[in-house]
Design a protein around this motif. Structure first.
Motif, PDB file in Angstrom:
ATOM      1  N   ASN A 109       0.832  -1.198   0.000  1.00 25.84           N
ATOM      2  CA  ASN A 109       0.000   0.000   0.000  1.00 25.84           C
ATOM      3  C   ASN A 109       0.871   1.254   0.000  1.00 25.84           C
ATOM      4  O   ASN A 109       1.867   1.320   0.729  1.00 25.84           O
ATOM      5  CB  ASN A 109      -0.898   0.000   1.238  1.00 25.84           C
ATOM      6  N   TYR A 110       0.509   2.231  -0.835  1.00 22.55           N
ATOM      7  CA  TYR A 110       1.204   3.520  -0.856  1.00 22.55           C
ATOM      8  C   TYR A 110       0.187   4.577  -0.454  1.00 22.55           C
ATOM      9  O   TYR A 110      -0.872   4.697  -1.073  1.00 22.55           O
ATOM     10  CB  TYR A 110       1.742   3.829  -2.252  1.00 22.55           C
ATOM     11  N   ARG A 111       0.520   5.332   0.575  1.00 27.91           N
ATOM     12  CA  ARG A 111      -0.408   6.378   0.998  1.00 27.91           C
ATOM     13  C   ARG A 111       0.338   7.674   1.303  1.00 27.91           C
ATOM     14  O   ARG A 111       1.529   7.662   1.619  1.00 27.91           O
ATOM     15  CB  ARG A 111      -1.212   5.945   2.226  1.00 27.91           C
ATOM     16  N   LYS A 112      -0.396   8.770   1.183  1.00 28.89           N
ATOM     17  CA  LYS A 112       0.157  10.087   1.465  1.00 28.89           C
ATOM     18  C   LYS A 112      -0.359  10.580   2.813  1.00 28.89           C
ATOM     19  O   LYS A 112      -1.561  10.575   3.060  1.00 28.89           O
ATOM     20  CB  LYS A 112      -0.219  11.075   0.367  1.00 28.89           C
ATOM     21  N   ASP A 113       0.570  10.963   3.670  1.00 29.65           N
ATOM     22  CA  ASP A 113       0.219  11.537   4.968  1.00 29.65           C
ATOM     23  C   ASP A 113       1.226  12.655   5.246  1.00 29.65           C
ATOM     24  O   ASP A 113       2.143  12.514   6.045  1.00 29.65           O
ATOM     25  CB  ASP A 113       0.272  10.460   6.059  1.00 29.65           C
ATOM     26  N   HIS A 114       1.072  13.748   4.536  1.00 29.85           N
ATOM     27  CA  HIS A 114       2.048  14.831   4.583  1.00 29.85           C
ATOM     28  C   HIS A 114       2.033  15.545   5.934  1.00 29.85           C
ATOM     29  O   HIS A 114       0.976  15.833   6.483  1.00 29.85           O
ATOM     30  CB  HIS A 114       1.761  15.855   3.481  1.00 29.85           C
ATOM     31  N   ILE A 115       3.236  15.801   6.435  1.00 27.16           N
ATOM     32  CA  ILE A 115       3.328  16.572   7.673  1.00 27.16           C
ATOM     33  C   ILE A 115       2.951  18.025   7.378  1.00 27.16           C
ATOM     34  O   ILE A 115       3.145  18.508   6.257  1.00 27.16           O
ATOM     35  CB  ILE A 115       4.736  16.476   8.302  1.00 27.16           C
ATOM     36  N   PRO A 116       2.410  18.740   8.352  1.00 28.94           N
ATOM     37  CA  PRO A 116       2.010  20.132   8.108  1.00 28.94           C
ATOM     38  C   PRO A 116       3.208  21.028   7.844  1.00 28.94           C
ATOM     39  O   PRO A 116       4.325  20.760   8.288  1.00 28.94           O
ATOM     40  CB  PRO A 116       1.305  20.522   9.421  1.00 28.94           C
ATOM     41  N   ARG A 117       2.963  22.109   7.128  1.00 28.50           N
ATOM     42  CA  ARG A 117       4.012  23.097   6.898  1.00 28.50           C
ATOM     43  C   ARG A 117       4.464  23.732   8.211  1.00 28.50           C
ATOM     44  O   ARG A 117       5.571  24.272   8.297  1.00 28.50           O
ATOM     45  CB  ARG A 117       3.499  24.190   5.950  1.00 28.50           C
ATOM     46  N   THR A 118       3.628  23.666   9.226  1.00 31.95           N
ATOM     47  CA  THR A 118       3.948  24.274  10.528  1.00 31.95           C
ATOM     48  C   THR A 118       4.721  23.337  11.448  1.00 31.95           C
ATOM     49  O   THR A 118       4.965  23.682  12.612  1.00 31.95           O
ATOM     50  CB  THR A 118       2.649  24.693  11.225  1.00 31.95           C
ATOM     51  N   THR A 119       5.106  22.168  10.948  1.00 30.64           N
ATOM     52  CA  THR A 119       5.835  21.209  11.786  1.00 30.64           C
ATOM     53  C   THR A 119       7.108  21.842  12.339  1.00 30.64           C
ATOM     54  O   THR A 119       7.809  22.585  11.644  1.00 30.64           O
ATOM     55  CB  THR A 119       6.189  19.947  10.977  1.00 30.64           C
ATOM     56  N   ALA A 120       7.404  21.529  13.600  1.00 31.75           N
ATOM     57  CA  ALA A 120       8.550  22.126  14.306  1.00 31.75           C
ATOM     58  C   ALA A 120       9.864  21.870  13.588  1.00 31.75           C
ATOM     59  O   ALA A 120      10.008  20.925  12.806  1.00 31.75           O
ATOM     60  CB  ALA A 120       8.619  21.568  15.725  1.00 31.75           C
ATOM     61  N   PHE A 121      10.824  22.733  13.875  1.00 26.40           N
ATOM     62  CA  PHE A 121      12.196  22.641  13.382  1.00 26.40           C
ATOM     63  C   PHE A 121      12.276  22.669  11.846  1.00 26.40           C
ATOM     64  O   PHE A 121      13.189  22.096  11.261  1.00 26.40           O
ATOM     65  CB  PHE A 121      12.900  21.395  13.935  1.00 26.40           C
ATOM     66  N   ASN A 122      11.284  23.331  11.244  1.00 30.90           N
ATOM     67  CA  ASN A 122      11.325  23.570   9.800  1.00 30.90           C
ATOM     68  C   ASN A 122      11.504  22.281   9.008  1.00 30.90           C
ATOM     69  O   ASN A 122      12.194  22.247   7.982  1.00 30.90           O
ATOM     70  CB  ASN A 122      12.453  24.557   9.465  1.00 30.90           C
ATOM     71  N   ARG A 123      10.891  21.188   9.469  1.00 26.40           N
ATOM     72  CA  ARG A 123      11.090  19.899   8.801  1.00 26.40           C
ATOM     73  C   ARG A 123      10.450  19.845   7.423  1.00 26.40           C
ATOM     74  O   ARG A 123      10.844  19.027   6.585  1.00 26.40           O
ATOM     75  CB  ARG A 123      10.548  18.756   9.677  1.00 26.40           C
ATOM     76  N   ARG A 124       9.436  20.676   7.222  1.00 29.13           N
ATOM     77  CA  ARG A 124       8.861  20.804   5.879  1.00 29.13           C
ATOM     78  C   ARG A 124       8.922  22.274   5.466  1.00 29.13           C
ATOM     79  O   ARG A 124       7.961  23.028   5.615  1.00 29.13           O
ATOM     80  CB  ARG A 124       7.412  20.300   5.836  1.00 29.13           C
ATOM     81  N   PRO A 125      10.071  22.696   4.937  1.00 33.09           N
ATOM     82  CA  PRO A 125      10.256  24.110   4.632  1.00 33.09           C
ATOM     83  C   PRO A 125       9.423  24.599   3.452  1.00 33.09           C
ATOM     84  O   PRO A 125       9.209  25.804   3.296  1.00 33.09           O
ATOM     85  CB  PRO A 125      11.748  24.216   4.317  1.00 33.09           C
TER      86      PRO A 125
END
Length: 229
Positions: free
Chosen positions: A2-18
């Motif tokens: 199974n392939y699924r998308k569960d993107h972390i929010p842009r507001t995630t701490a430590f700029n993990r999703r810049p």
């Protein structure tokens, strides 16, 4: 798998999703370095309040599933080589391979996943990188083999094999059927391959009332019409 998308929010701490736009040119392979963690655990770790590091990754895969944590057209912090325009962090898709559970199955899932990604992009295995290639971190660690990296080369070979199989299957599926008539008679199994029409010789010969013989030793097909008999 199974392939699924569960993107972390842009507001995630430590700029993990810049959110920096990325036009990837390579795929970088990692091991999670956690023998008990699943893909779901690794996805949860990215947004766990106790996690105080900047590191992130695009996809994590285990024996059951692959989870896309960051969109593949955005960068992640996985290569350890800074934020320069040509860095792995800004040009490469990071794939984490879990070490828990049935690792052989996980590795096979990773081979399929990466082969599919290469196929979708029209790339070859020359586009694959190790974490090591960017920052000399011993990662993917389970492919290190005391510095020989034999398991890494085996992984690339497995991806190549899977990619070739996918390309062959896709080529066969892409071939269209062709309708053939000879003197008003339908000939079955006509195919359009690469813009050319291919038909079975025996079908055409029989529609013409000709005799068809095959000499396997000489690899010679002979068509004899009634006039030639």
């Amino acid at each position: 798998m199974n392939y699924r998308k569960d993107h972390i929010p842009r507001t995630t701490a430590f700029n993990r999703r810049p959110g920096n736009a990325m036009n990837a040119t390579t795929i970088t392979i990692h091991n999670t370095a956690n023998e008990k963690s699943t893909a779901a655990n690794e996805r949860s770790w990215l947004t766990n309040p106790s996690n105080n590091v900047q590191a992130s990754y695009h996809i994590v895969v285990d024996e059951r599933e692959a989870i896309e944590c960051i969109p593949l057209n955005e960068n992640a912090w996985h290569a350890g080589d800074g934020s320069g325009a040509s860095s792995g962090n800004r040009t490469s898709i990071g794939v984490e391979i879990c070490e828990s559970g049935n690792y052989a199955k996980t590795l096979d899932n990773a081979v399929t996943l990466v082969a599919q990604m290469l196929k979708e992009r029209g790339w070859g295995v020359d586009r694959l990188r190790r974490h090591w290639d960017w920052s000399r971190k011993v990662c993917p660690r389970l492919m290190y083999d005391g510095g020989t990296w034999s398991a890494w080369y085996a992984f690339k070979a497995a991806v190549l094999g899977r990619l070739n199989a996918m390309n062959e299957e896709g080529s066969e599926m892409a071939n269209d059927k062709a309708n053939i008539k000879v003197n008003g008679k339908d000939v079955k199994d006509g195919m359009i391959i690469g813009g050319s029409v291919y038909v079975p010789l025996r079908g055409v010969g029989e529609a013409l009332g000709a005799a068809i013989t095959w000499d396997n030793a000489k690899k010679l097909a002979t068509i004899t019409t009634k006039e030639e008999k």
